[in-house]
Design a protein around this motif. Structure first.
Motif, mmCIF file in Angstrom:
data_model
loop_
_atom_site.group_PDB
_atom_site.id
_atom_site.type_symbol
_atom_site.label_atom_id
_atom_site.label_comp_id
_atom_site.label_asym_id
_atom_site.label_seq_id
_atom_site.Cartn_x
_atom_site.Cartn_y
_atom_site.Cartn_z
ATOM 1 N N ARG C 189 2.899 -3.256 50.937
ATOM 2 C CA ARG C 189 2.811 -3.509 52.370
ATOM 3 C C ARG C 189 4.209 -3.478 52.980
ATOM 4 N NH1 ARG C 189 0.075 -8.988 54.159
ATOM 5 N NH2 ARG C 189 1.673 -9.818 52.779
ATOM 6 N N ALA C 190 5.157 -4.088 52.258
ATOM 7 C CA ALA C 190 6.531 -4.116 52.753
ATOM 8 C C ALA C 190 7.079 -2.700 52.879
ATOM 9 C CB ALA C 190 7.397 -4.945 51.822
ATOM 10 N N LYS C 191 6.576 -1.800 52.036
ATOM 11 C CA LYS C 191 7.061 -0.413 52.083
ATOM 12 C C LYS C 191 6.330 0.394 53.149
ATOM 13 C CE LYS C 191 8.306 -0.127 47.234
ATOM 14 N NZ LYS C 191 7.628 0.131 45.969
ATOM 15 N N GLY C 192 5.388 -0.224 53.832
ATOM 16 C CA GLY C 192 4.722 0.477 54.929
ATOM 17 C C GLY C 192 3.404 1.141 54.575
ATOM 18 N N VAL C 193 2.914 0.882 53.376
ATOM 19 C CA VAL C 193 1.630 1.473 52.992
ATOM 20 C C VAL C 193 0.502 0.677 53.661
ATOM 21 C CG1 VAL C 193 0.085 1.948 51.061
ATOM 22 C CG2 VAL C 193 2.554 2.188 50.782
ATOM 23 N N GLY C 194 -0.508 1.364 54.148
ATOM 24 C CA GLY C 194 -1.691 0.678 54.653
ATOM 25 C C GLY C 194 -2.679 0.493 53.522
ATOM 26 N N ILE C 195 -3.168 -0.733 53.350
ATOM 27 C CA ILE C 195 -4.070 -0.998 52.224
ATOM 28 C C ILE C 195 -5.431 -1.438 52.740
ATOM 29 C CG2 ILE C 195 -4.462 -2.421 50.179
ATOM 30 C CD1 ILE C 195 -1.423 -2.699 49.946
ATOM 31 N N ILE C 196 -6.491 -0.776 52.261
ATOM 32 C CA ILE C 196 -7.844 -1.232 52.560
ATOM 33 C C ILE C 196 -8.344 -1.989 51.339
ATOM 34 C CG2 ILE C 196 -10.181 -0.559 53.184
ATOM 35 C CD1 ILE C 196 -9.060 2.062 54.214
ATOM 36 N N PHE C 197 -8.758 -3.228 51.566
ATOM 37 C CA PHE C 197 -9.113 -4.083 50.437
ATOM 38 C C PHE C 197 -10.568 -4.516 50.600
ATOM 39 C CE2 PHE C 197 -8.509 -8.480 48.431
ATOM 40 C CZ PHE C 197 -8.603 -7.990 47.142
ATOM 41 N N VAL C 198 -11.396 -4.121 49.647
ATOM 42 C CA VAL C 198 -12.805 -4.516 49.694
ATOM 43 C C VAL C 198 -13.033 -5.553 48.608
ATOM 44 C CG1 VAL C 198 -15.175 -3.731 49.515
ATOM 45 C CG2 VAL C 198 -13.437 -2.206 50.415
ATOM 46 N N THR C 199 -13.596 -6.686 48.957
ATOM 47 C CA THR C 199 -13.831 -7.695 47.930
ATOM 48 C C THR C 199 -14.939 -8.624 48.377
ATOM 49 O OG1 THR C 199 -12.835 -9.454 46.629
ATOM 50 C CG2 THR C 199 -12.080 -9.260 48.886
ATOM 51 N N HIS C 200 -15.496 -9.355 47.423
ATOM 52 C CA HIS C 200 -16.490 -10.363 47.742
ATOM 53 C C HIS C 200 -15.898 -11.755 47.737
ATOM 54 C CE1 HIS C 200 -20.173 -8.219 48.109
ATOM 55 N NE2 HIS C 200 -19.891 -7.498 47.055
ATOM 56 N N PHE C 201 -14.645 -11.863 47.262
ATOM 57 C CA PHE C 201 -14.042 -13.180 47.128
ATOM 58 C C PHE C 201 -13.328 -13.554 48.421
ATOM 59 C CE2 PHE C 201 -14.134 -11.333 42.858
ATOM 60 C CZ PHE C 201 -14.866 -12.296 42.196
ATOM 61 N N LEU C 202 -13.876 -14.523 49.133
ATOM 62 C CA LEU C 202 -13.287 -14.914 50.408
ATOM 63 C C LEU C 202 -11.873 -15.450 50.233
ATOM 64 C CD1 LEU C 202 -16.224 -16.683 52.241
ATOM 65 C CD2 LEU C 202 -15.498 -14.315 52.339
ATOM 66 N N GLU C 203 -11.669 -16.222 49.164
ATOM 67 C CA GLU C 203 -10.346 -16.808 48.918
ATOM 68 C C GLU C 203 -9.302 -15.704 48.894
ATOM 69 O OE1 GLU C 203 -12.970 -17.436 47.056
ATOM 70 O OE2 GLU C 203 -13.385 -19.530 47.538
ATOM 71 N N GLN C 204 -9.662 -14.610 48.230
ATOM 72 C CA GLN C 204 -8.701 -13.524 48.074
ATOM 73 C C GLN C 204 -8.381 -12.893 49.422
ATOM 74 O OE1 GLN C 204 -10.219 -10.892 45.115
ATOM 75 N NE2 GLN C 204 -9.991 -12.399 43.483
ATOM 76 N N VAL C 205 -9.391 -12.793 50.269
ATOM 77 C CA VAL C 205 -9.167 -12.196 51.579
ATOM 78 C C VAL C 205 -8.148 -13.031 52.348
ATOM 79 C CG1 VAL C 205 -10.224 -11.712 53.806
ATOM 80 C CG2 VAL C 205 -11.443 -11.170 51.701
ATOM 81 N N TYR C 206 -8.369 -14.336 52.341
ATOM 82 C CA TYR C 206 -7.469 -15.192 53.120
ATOM 83 C C TYR C 206 -6.104 -15.334 52.461
ATOM 84 C CZ TYR C 206 -11.056 -16.081 56.471
ATOM 85 O OH TYR C 206 -11.968 -15.898 57.467
ATOM 86 N N GLU C 207 -6.013 -14.976 51.205
ATOM 87 C CA GLU C 207 -4.725 -15.075 50.537
ATOM 88 C C GLU C 207 -3.809 -13.901 50.898
ATOM 89 O OE1 GLU C 207 -5.180 -15.966 46.422
ATOM 90 O OE2 GLU C 207 -3.046 -15.734 46.035
ATOM 91 N N VAL C 208 -4.342 -12.702 50.947
ATOM 92 C CA VAL C 208 -3.447 -11.554 51.127
ATOM 93 C C VAL C 208 -3.634 -10.738 52.402
ATOM 94 C CG1 VAL C 208 -2.928 -11.146 48.709
ATOM 95 C CG2 VAL C 208 -4.950 -10.101 49.718
ATOM 96 N N CYS C 209 -4.762 -10.868 53.071
ATOM 97 C CA CYS C 209 -5.039 -9.876 54.116
ATOM 98 C C CYS C 209 -4.462 -10.249 55.477
ATOM 99 C CB CYS C 209 -6.542 -9.649 54.246
ATOM 100 S SG CYS C 209 -7.204 -8.942 52.752
ATOM 101 N N ASP C 210 -4.258 -9.208 56.299
ATOM 102 C CA ASP C 210 -3.750 -9.399 57.639
ATOM 103 C C ASP C 210 -4.863 -9.257 58.668
ATOM 104 O OD1 ASP C 210 -1.051 -9.464 56.704
ATOM 105 O OD2 ASP C 210 -1.250 -7.303 56.386
ATOM 106 N N ARG C 211 -5.810 -8.434 58.380
ATOM 107 C CA ARG C 211 -6.821 -8.094 59.358
ATOM 108 C C ARG C 211 -8.144 -7.897 58.628
ATOM 109 N NH1 ARG C 211 -5.028 -5.844 64.562
ATOM 110 N NH2 ARG C 211 -2.905 -5.612 63.812
ATOM 111 N N ILE C 212 -9.236 -8.105 59.345
ATOM 112 C CA ILE C 212 -10.552 -7.962 58.724
ATOM 113 C C ILE C 212 -11.431 -7.081 59.600
ATOM 114 C CG2 ILE C 212 -12.616 -9.179 57.936
ATOM 115 C CD1 ILE C 212 -10.988 -11.677 57.641
ATOM 116 N N THR C 213 -12.107 -6.128 58.966
ATOM 117 C CA THR C 213 -13.145 -5.410 59.687
ATOM 118 C C THR C 213 -14.464 -5.766 59.024
ATOM 119 O OG1 THR C 213 -11.776 -3.584 60.419
ATOM 120 C CG2 THR C 213 -14.115 -3.138 60.185
#
Lengths: 369, 348, 505
Positions: C189-213
């Motif tokens: 992310r720091a290098k400017g890559v856009g990452i799409i992260f699909v997961t079922h673990f809510l904890e993980q979403v709130y740990e690393v993500c910036d935005r949610i669709t």
């Protein structure tokens, strides 16, 4: 989230669902279409092809003859093999390429039994039924051998049966010390020709009997469900209490029995055997019948009636080609062309193309965007 | 959480890299061949002690070596091609007719051989790769077609009398140092035919192709798991297509070599060679499930197969059926051993 | 295209026979963000990703990628790679017969020749920097599943990509590996890559993500900045209704009285199987829900497989209701009244091409025997009954099960075992890879079964799920049973401590 999909709102019907597409998706589309084409061709080319006449054969029996009768008669072995081959294909995802060779073994065993080890015999030396049962037992044993390699040693079916394909005819020759026994007892030939007083060839009856037996077996046992389940997902089948190895083995043994019946019909037609020529290339026809019947050669779901129909279509084609005096040695080339056409037409990719041609304008717009 | 729990899933981190399936099977094959041949040399003696006997296996099977290598490549991609024997036969017959009746020469023969091979490869490859039809069915039809065409070209055997061709056919390349004296004490030099040199060249070239080129590695990837290969960005269709083209092209070349060895066209030429090729590939450690195999193994597979045939006939079982039965038994043995080895390995 | 966006999808549509998988979905990914794609099973996340990566052709809409003029044409995964999109799928999409290094480089090197030396050293460096315990020369198939998944991630990371898609990459990783992965994602992310992260673990979403669709039923619900969307709201957006179930379940737990007098339903002593677990003792009473817990690979699945006879049992005595029984194969266990829902739904659970109906009746049919097929009408009645009861979303009972979404497939498998009316049901990770709604339904079902006097063993990677349902936990470590917790010991901390072992006893 509890709305069932049955609800028309959530269940979207695709607009391009045309009659043509629905038809082509039917499993029996290809064999039926092929049969219709062949029939039409023969009707246009020479409608006399379908004539059935009553004639007197060399033994003085009144019998039916004609191309249709000969198709039904000559397809008998193929139909019986195709049934067994369908089961084997479904359970193991592969084909048994040794059926021709094991038919030679069955024929050889039966002839040795009825000739009592002599080169020529004028009367049967053993009860015919007993001899056939012994033949069935022997080929069932070879089926079990193939099945064991496939089920317990995890060897791909085509390769496992390559062993019997290579050795089968040699074993058949070895059983009779490489002599060619001939039986002249008329009763022996009943099964391959005509029963006295009955104008329809006996193999047709045997075939009907075999089909009936399988119909009953599929109706009153779980052979169908187990075979498909094992073919689709052996792990899951095992965890549901099915023994996948046993089922695979069973299908090979069943094919072995089919092979013996087919082998018996074949030797019974002439009362003699030629180890290297008997049922030559029949394994190829049997596999084609299965594929033509719309069954995936990779196993899983099957439709036994599709294979039966497929077998008749192949025999129909053969007979048609013979009628137009295609020499028997060149026959394979013509058959190959037809086979390729049929398989190409039934390929999912081609079917989709064909279906999309009907709605071509819509599709191209989408492609551009 | 303390460290160390995580790493220990099924396999502990192994320091020594386990042998790949391909190399394991290759090793088995090579060892078996040497055992077989040494057994023959020490216990059967007779002609086995002469190097020429070994070279004759090569001379008689140059074509089979080439066919089997092609078969292995298709098998590595997870397919199969059972038309190769019939294509070989068709090439022989067409070449013979061309030389005898149409005034062809050695170059037209080469053109015919490769042309027929290419045509079969392109058609079969297209149908398999682009229409997704099972290779077994397609090559089955290909086999029928080639068999039928052969009899349409000529039903009768055609013997070649063209002198330029016979000169090439009878060229013997002497292998220094391997000759032996005959009964009269005259030193007979050991030799190989032209075909053997070509066949060996093909083995080496294909080995390099499979080992060091992108295309070669793609063959393995597609055979290993073709959906994954697609996801990894490999053009699976093109790879499969090329595998089939290569295989049929090699069948065409095999046809030329066969023709060069027997010097005639006959419908019985190369009969059953598709099965011999499959058997050699399997004995050589190629798995029909794809992804595992090696042309060097296949080469040894051909040698093993023919060595055992010779051993059996020199043991006195020279009726025709024994040869087939022993080949079958050998195949059976190899399949069972392979399956046990692989099952064991996967269990670990 | 929007300012700062690396990827824009507009009005994406995708149809499958009888199903509207995606309807007019928009999605925007900006430079240097981790963007979670959330939704229930069957909401269309995986379909959207497969459309983006060219696995499925789209039926409508356009995709714009930074650096490409006009609408991008992506017809194959190769096109996607060339456009700068690299993907890690939930299922491992590598070739097991190739070496680790080859799997990292194949399909993306220039030139026709493979340079093994450069490849192995390059791969070695990446593996080392990511701390992946594998050798570049090793055959991939000889690595554990978790390591294979890490290799897939390493491959994707090493590609110079603008967009990195991670489709449920964490389901086979343990906590440490997940943390390693998150570290990696932050670096990218720091290098400017856009990452799409699909997961079922809510904890993980709130740990690393910036935005949610959020997607629901193939449609876009909305795009949110993570701070603006509390957990509860996220869940309610995904489900399309307000959430009240969590509290419900907690109250019910432990409600059923477990009789102590009767002999246990199942009692095992010194059970051991060929899957490499240490012999263990186990027992379960009528109406009890217990569970195996431990890290991934600690042997919890192997324990229940041994009970069910799914692996080769090497030693041990098993008693059902006080009577000694021999369970050598699954059928023996089924005849004793045991049901087993396996961990690997796709590989061991469903029979893909068979219909929903056949899948549901399979186990019951097998118990009835080879010569007693269930009549068609009866089978249909059974299937329809459970489709209604468990709210299985399917077009009909004739639909092949493989065309259902994961959660619905799992319900079919549950139905399969409920139909056999087992005394004792083993559920191994029944909630893995399944949307929250179905998860809660399954947990409720477990408690309901216990109330009816069934015994259930429940395994889950999520400790709160276990806490909510189980009255006793058996803790596994390094393929050995190391402790049992019940009553007041059933707290998150205590469980973690027991799993970790060491000082705290």
């Amino acid at each position: 989230m509890t709305t069932p999909v049955k609800n028309p709102e959530t269940r979207v019907k695709r607009p391009e669902e045309s009659l043509f597409k629905r038809l082509t998706r039917q499993q029996l589309f290809i064999p039926v279409a092929a049969l219709v084409l062949l029939v039409l061709f023969n009707l246009v080319a020479d409608y006399k092809f379908f004539a059935v006449t009553i004639t007197e054969n060399s033994l003085g029996n009144t019998v039916l003859s004609g191309n249709i009768i000969s198709v039904l008669d000559n397809a008998s072995e193929l139909v019986i093999l195709a049934i067994g081959m369908t089961l084997v294909t479904a359970s193991s995802g592969g084909q048994d390429i040794s059926v021709g060779a094991t038919m030679a073994i069955a024929g050889s065993v039966i002839l040795r039994m009825v000739c009592g080890g002599q080169v020529t015999a004028d009367t049967m030396q053993m009860n015919l039924i007993l001899a056939v049962i012994i033949g069935i037992a022997v080929t069932a044993l070879f089926g079990a051998f193939n099945g064991t390699l496939v089920a317990y040693f995890n060897i791909q079916p085509m390769v496992a049966t390559l062993i019997m394909y290579t050795a089968g005819r040699s074993i058949a020759a070895w059983i009779n010390n490489n002599q060619l026994p001939i039986i002249n007892d008329l009763a022996f030939k009943y099964a391959g020709t005509f029963l006295p007083g009955i104008p329809v060839p006996t193999p047709i009856f045997i075939t009907i009997l075999v089909i009936a037996v399988f119909w009953l077996v599929l109706k009153f046992t779980n052979l169908g469900l187990y075979t498909q389940s094992v073919g689709i997902n052996p792990n899951s089948s095992r965890l549901n209490g099915i023994n996948p190895q046993m089922i695979k083995l069973l299908t090979y043994v069943i094919l072995g029995v089919c092979v013996a019946v087919a082998g018996f019909i074949r030797v019974s037609r002439s009362g003699s055997i030629n180890y290297s020529r008997i049922a030559e290339n029949i394994e190829m026809d049997a596999i084609l019948a299965v594929a033509l019947g719309g069954n995936a050669l990779s196993g899983g779901k099957f439709n036994i009636y599709g294979s039966i129909l497929g077998a008749y279509v192949i025999q129909f084609l053969t007979t048609t080609l013979y009628k137009y005096e295609v020499p028997s040695t060149a026959l394979p080339a013509y058959k190959a062309v037809v086979v390729i056409l049929l398989v190409v037409l039934s390929a999912p990719a081609v079917r989709e193309k064909l279906a999309s041609m009907k709605k071509a304008p819509a599709k191209t717009v989408k492609e551009v965007s | 959480m303390p460290k160390g729990i995580a790493v220990d899933k099924q396999g502990r981190l192994k320091e020594r890299v386990a042998m790949s399936d391909t190399n394991l099977l290759l090793t088995i094959t090579v060892v078996v061949f040497f055992i077989l041949y040494l057994y023959a040399v020490f216990f059967l003696q007779g002609s086995f002690t002469k190097p020429q006997n070994f070279l004759n296996i090569l001379n008689n099977n140059a074509s089979l070596i080439v066919l089997s290598c092609g078969m292995s490549i298709v098998m590595i991609t997870g397919g199969i091609d059972i038309s190769v024997g019939a294509v070989t036969c068709l090439v022989c017959m067409t070449s013979a007719v061309n030389l005898e009746r149409q005034g062809g020469n050695i170059f037209t023969v080469i053109l015919i051989g490769l042309g027929i091979g290419l045509a079969f490869g392109v058609v079969q490859g297209f149908l398999v790769a682009h229409l997704g039809i099972q290779p077994f069915i397609i090559s089955l039809a290909g086999m029928f077609f080639a068999k039928g065409m052969t009899t349409i070209v000529s039903k009768e055997p055609v013997r070649v009398t063209d002198e330029a061709f016979l000169a090439v056919k009878d060229t013997r390349i002497t292998v220094p140092g391997l000759g032996s004296p005959n009964k009269l004490g005259v030193y007979i030099p050991a030799y190989v035919e032209v075909g053997v040199v070509i066949a060996l060249l093909v083995v080496v070239l294909l080995f390099c192709l499979l080992r060091w080129t992108k295309l070669g590695r793609n063959f393995y990837a597609v055979g290993g798991n073709n959906q994954s290969a697609n996801m990894l960005g490999i053009n699976v269709r093109r790879t499969k297509f090329l595998a089939h083209v290569l295989c049929s092209l090699l069948a065409g070349l095999g046809g030329i070599l066969y023709f060069l060895h027997v010097g005639s066209g006959d419908v019985a030429n190369a009969a059953g060679d598709e099965m011999n090729a499959i058997a050699s590939s399997i004995i050589g450690g190629t798995l029909l499930t794809g992804g595992v195999g090696n042309v060097v193994g296949t080469f040894f597979g051909v040698l093993s197969l023919n060595t055992i045939k010779r051993i059996v006939s020199s043991l006195g079982f020279d009726e025709a059926w024994w040869s087939n039965i022993t080949v079958a038994a050998m195949l059976c043995l190899f399949l069972v051993v392979q399956s046990i080895v692989l099952l064991r390995k996967n269990k670990k | 295209m929007q300012e700062g966006a690396v990827l824009e999808m507009r009005g994406i549509c995708k149809y499958f026979p009888g199903v509207r998988a995606l309807q007019d979905v928009d999605f925007t990914l900006r430079e240097g963000e981790i963007h979670a794609l959330m939704g229930e099973n069957g909401a269309g996340k995986s379909t959207l990703i497969k459309v983006l990566t060219g696995v499925y052709p789209k039926d409508g809409g356009e995709v714009h990628i930074r650096g490409i003029e006009g609408a991008a044409v992506i017809r194959s995964p190769q096109d996607a790679q060339n456009a700068g999109i690299s993907t890690v799928y939930q299922e491992i999409t590598l070739c097991p017969n190739l070496t680790v290094a080859e799997n990292m480089y194949i399909g993306r090197t220039k030139g026709a020749v493979t340079n093994w030396k450069a490849m192995n050293s390059g791969a070695g460096k990446i593996l080392e920097s990511l701390g992946i315990p594998a050798s570049p020369r090793q055959q991939l198939g000889s690595c554990s599943i978790a390591v294979q998944q890490m290799v897939a991630i390493a491959r994707a990371v090493d590609m110079e990509c603008k967009v990195l898609i991670l489709d449920e990459p964490t389901s086979s990783l343990d906590e440490q590996e997940v943390q390693k992965l998150f570290g990696l994602m932050r670096d990218l992310r720091a290098k400017g890559v856009g990452i799409i992260f699909v997961t079922h673990f809510l904890e993980q979403v709130y740990e690393v993500c910036d935005r949610i669709t959020v997607l629901r039923d193939g449609q876009l619900v909305g795009e949110y900045v993570i701070e603006d969307l509390p957990r509860v709201q996220l869940v309610s957006k995904m489900l399309g209704k307000e959430l009240d179930d969590m509290a419900d379940i907690k109250g019910e737990s432990g409600g059923a009285a477990i009789s102590q007098e009767e002999a246990p339903v199942l009692e095992a002593e010194g059970l051991c199987s060929s899957a490499g677990i240490k012999p263990f003792d186990f027992s379960i009473r009528k109406g009890e829900v217990n569970g195996f817990t431990g890290l991934l690979g600690s042997g919890r699945s192997e324990c229940v497989r041994a009970i069910f006879g799914a692996d080769h049992v090497t030693s041990g005595n098993v008693k059902m209701d006080g009577r000694s029984v021999k369970i050598k194969k699954p059928l023996d266990a089924m005849k004793c009244g045991i049901g087993y829902l396996p961990e690997d739904r796709k590989g061991d659970g469903i029979v893909g091409d068979l219909s929903v109906r056949e899948n549901i009746i399979l186990a019951y049919q097998v118990m009835k025997g080879f010569f007693h097929p269930i009549p068609r009408a009866q089978a249909e009645a059974f299937a329809d009954n459970y489709i209604e009861l468990l709210e299985i979303k399917t077009a009909s009972s004739d639909t092949p099960i493989k065309s259902l979404s994961g959660g619905n497939q799992q319900k079919c498998i549950l139905a399969r075992w409920l139909l056999t009316d087992p005394k004792y049901l083993i559920l191994d990770e029944p909630t893995r890879g399944i949307d929250i709604g179905t998860k809660i339904e399954i947990q409720k079902l477990v408690l309901k079964l216990a109330e009816k006097g069934k015994s259930v063993t429940f395994i889950s990677s999520e400790i709160d799920e276990m806490l909510r349902t189980c009255s006793r936990l058996l803790v596994m470590r390094d393929r050995k049973l190391v402790g049992q917790l019940n009553g007041e010991d059933l707290t998150q901390n205590k469980i973690m401590a027991t799993i970790a072992g060491g000082d705290e006893k």
